[in-house]
Design a protein around this motif. Structure first.
Motif, mmCIF file in Angstrom:
data_model
loop_
_atom_site.group_PDB
_atom_site.id
_atom_site.type_symbol
_atom_site.label_atom_id
_atom_site.label_comp_id
_atom_site.label_asym_id
_atom_site.label_seq_id
_atom_site.Cartn_x
_atom_site.Cartn_y
_atom_site.Cartn_z
ATOM 1 N N LEU A 55 30.754 48.814 47.380
ATOM 2 C CA LEU A 55 32.212 49.294 47.016
ATOM 3 C C LEU A 55 33.119 48.038 46.924
ATOM 4 N N LEU A 56 32.621 47.153 47.946
ATOM 5 C CA LEU A 56 33.614 45.976 47.935
ATOM 6 C C LEU A 56 33.144 45.124 46.949
ATOM 7 N N GLN A 57 32.047 44.930 46.493
ATOM 8 C CA GLN A 57 31.840 43.983 45.100
ATOM 9 C C GLN A 57 32.525 44.531 43.953
ATOM 10 N N ASP A 58 32.346 46.088 43.822
ATOM 11 C CA ASP A 58 33.240 46.467 42.999
ATOM 12 C C ASP A 58 34.418 46.376 42.797
ATOM 13 N N LEU A 59 35.220 46.372 44.087
ATOM 14 C CA LEU A 59 36.531 46.195 44.005
ATOM 15 C C LEU A 59 36.951 44.825 43.658
ATOM 16 N N ARG B 212 36.822 44.109 39.794
ATOM 17 C CA ARG B 212 37.867 44.502 39.270
ATOM 18 C C ARG B 212 38.910 43.503 39.166
ATOM 19 N N ILE B 213 39.147 42.716 40.238
ATOM 20 C CA ILE B 213 40.015 41.415 40.127
ATOM 21 C C ILE B 213 39.716 40.528 39.061
ATOM 22 N N ARG B 214 38.398 40.466 39.019
ATOM 23 C CA ARG B 214 37.751 39.323 37.847
ATOM 24 C C ARG B 214 38.132 39.838 36.589
ATOM 25 N N GLN B 215 37.855 41.245 36.521
ATOM 26 C CA GLN B 215 37.999 41.733 35.101
ATOM 27 C C GLN B 215 39.478 41.812 34.649
ATOM 28 N N GLU B 216 40.278 42.100 35.513
ATOM 29 C CA GLU B 216 41.921 42.137 35.351
ATOM 30 C C GLU B 216 42.197 40.689 34.952
ATOM 31 N N ALA B 217 41.720 39.674 35.685
ATOM 32 C CA ALA B 217 42.293 38.372 35.340
ATOM 33 C C ALA B 217 41.753 37.961 33.892
ATOM 34 N N ALA B 218 40.559 38.230 33.811
ATOM 35 C CA ALA B 218 40.033 38.119 32.246
ATOM 36 C C ALA B 218 40.902 38.790 31.034
ATOM 37 N N THR B 219 41.205 40.016 31.464
ATOM 38 C CA THR B 219 42.211 40.651 30.624
ATOM 39 C C THR B 219 43.410 39.935 30.247
ATOM 40 N N VAL B 220 44.214 39.491 31.299
ATOM 41 C CA VAL B 220 45.335 38.725 31.207
ATOM 42 C C VAL B 220 45.203 37.456 30.440
ATOM 43 N N LEU B 221 43.963 36.752 30.574
ATOM 44 C CA LEU B 221 43.728 35.436 30.115
ATOM 45 C C LEU B 221 43.261 35.498 28.711
ATOM 46 N N ALA C 225 35.479 34.425 42.124
ATOM 47 C CA ALA C 225 34.958 35.686 42.024
ATOM 48 C C ALA C 225 33.334 35.332 42.290
ATOM 49 N N ASP C 226 32.720 34.311 41.782
ATOM 50 C CA ASP C 226 31.179 34.407 42.160
ATOM 51 C C ASP C 226 31.191 34.132 43.601
ATOM 52 N N ARG C 227 31.754 33.351 44.230
ATOM 53 C CA ARG C 227 31.622 32.814 45.705
ATOM 54 C C ARG C 227 32.065 34.101 46.364
ATOM 55 N N SER C 228 33.069 34.916 46.086
ATOM 56 C CA SER C 228 33.307 36.354 46.875
ATOM 57 C C SER C 228 32.303 37.062 46.800
ATOM 58 N N ASN C 229 31.615 37.334 45.442
ATOM 59 C CA ASN C 229 30.628 38.434 45.334
ATOM 60 C C ASN C 229 29.513 37.993 46.060
ATOM 61 N N THR C 230 29.094 36.817 46.229
ATOM 62 C CA THR C 230 27.867 36.442 47.075
ATOM 63 C C THR C 230 28.299 36.850 48.433
ATOM 64 N N TYR C 231 29.413 36.440 48.883
ATOM 65 C CA TYR C 231 29.627 36.746 50.482
ATOM 66 C C TYR C 231 29.586 38.247 50.712
ATOM 67 N N LEU C 232 30.352 38.847 49.642
ATOM 68 C CA LEU C 232 30.462 40.440 49.865
ATOM 69 C C LEU C 232 28.994 41.098 50.023
ATOM 70 N N ALA C 233 28.318 40.612 49.226
ATOM 71 C CA ALA C 233 26.774 41.086 49.133
ATOM 72 C C ALA C 233 26.287 40.859 50.538
ATOM 73 N N THR C 234 26.675 40.247 51.145
ATOM 74 C CA THR C 234 26.121 40.188 52.734
ATOM 75 C C THR C 234 26.734 41.148 53.901
ATOM 76 N N ILE C 235 27.881 41.651 53.701
ATOM 77 C CA ILE C 235 28.535 42.445 54.632
ATOM 78 C C ILE C 235 27.719 43.859 54.889
ATOM 79 N N LEU D 106 39.733 42.149 53.989
ATOM 80 C CA LEU D 106 39.452 42.257 52.659
ATOM 81 C C LEU D 106 40.065 43.308 51.804
ATOM 82 N N VAL D 107 40.713 44.391 52.090
ATOM 83 C CA VAL D 107 41.569 45.196 51.393
ATOM 84 C C VAL D 107 42.815 44.504 51.230
ATOM 85 N N SER D 108 43.152 43.762 52.308
ATOM 86 C CA SER D 108 44.643 43.193 52.025
ATOM 87 C C SER D 108 44.356 42.011 50.916
ATOM 88 N N ILE D 109 43.328 41.295 50.640
ATOM 89 C CA ILE D 109 43.141 40.371 49.879
ATOM 90 C C ILE D 109 43.023 41.034 48.362
#
Length: 166
Positions: free
Chosen positions: A7-11, A14-23, A111-121, A144-147
């Motif tokens: 769930l956290l990885q998906d959340l 979405r940050i990664r996806q939204e940033a890509a859309t803006v860019l 995003a990659d670093r965050s995903n790697t960390y979140l996979a361990t939660i 995590l929700v705040s970030i």
């Protein structure tokens, strides 16, 4: 069944996806745009990545990519390496200039670093107190929700500015 980590990885993805859309297809002029003298798209995207980088590094117990992987040197901003944009004046935020490619690459690395960390939660990890400077103390789940909330808010602002320009 979806795990908390998934769930956290998906959340955060979405940050990664939204940033890509803006860019996507953004010009240098659009990156520099700061309607009404407010924050530019470049600053909003840089700040999004810096906040996530700094805070995930803190809870994961590793050095920020900003310094560990030389992003501070590549951006060459006139701030201390610890700056994330929090509390900056409009004069300071105006000094954040970067190419779309540089912003995209840093956002992707974060995003990659965050995903790697979140996979361990684990579910048990989410109740861990990560900051006792608040009342009540901040749990990993709340951090995590705040970030994610902060990042999505700034990405929405950047998308709004892009929409105004079109």
């Amino acid at each position: 069944m979806t795990t908390s980590a998934q769930l956290l990885q998906d959340l955060f993805d979405r940050i990664r996806q939204e940033a890509a859309t803006v860019l996507d297809g953004i010009s240098e002029a659009e990156l520099a745009a700061a309607p009404g003298g407010n924050n530019s798209v470049a600053w909003l995207l840089w700040h999004t990545a810096r906040v996530q980088d700094a805070q995930i590094a803190d809870v994961a117990g590793h050095e920020q990519l900003w310094t560990a992987d030389g992003w501070a040197r590549r951006f060459a901003l006139p701030f201390d390496d610890s700056a994330t944009g929090y509390g900056q004046s409009l004069q300071e935020t105006a000094q954040v200039t970067a190419s779309a490619r540089l912003l995209r690459d840093y956002l992707e690395a974060v995003a990659d670093r965050s995903n790697t960390y979140l996979a361990t939660i684990t579910d048990a990890d989410l109740d861990e107190i990560v900051d006792e400077n608040w009342e009540p103390p901040v749990t990993l789940a709340a951090r995590l929700v705040s970030i994610a909330a902060d990042d999505l808010q700034h990405l929405g602002q950047a998308a709004y500015i892009r929409g105004m320009q079109r």
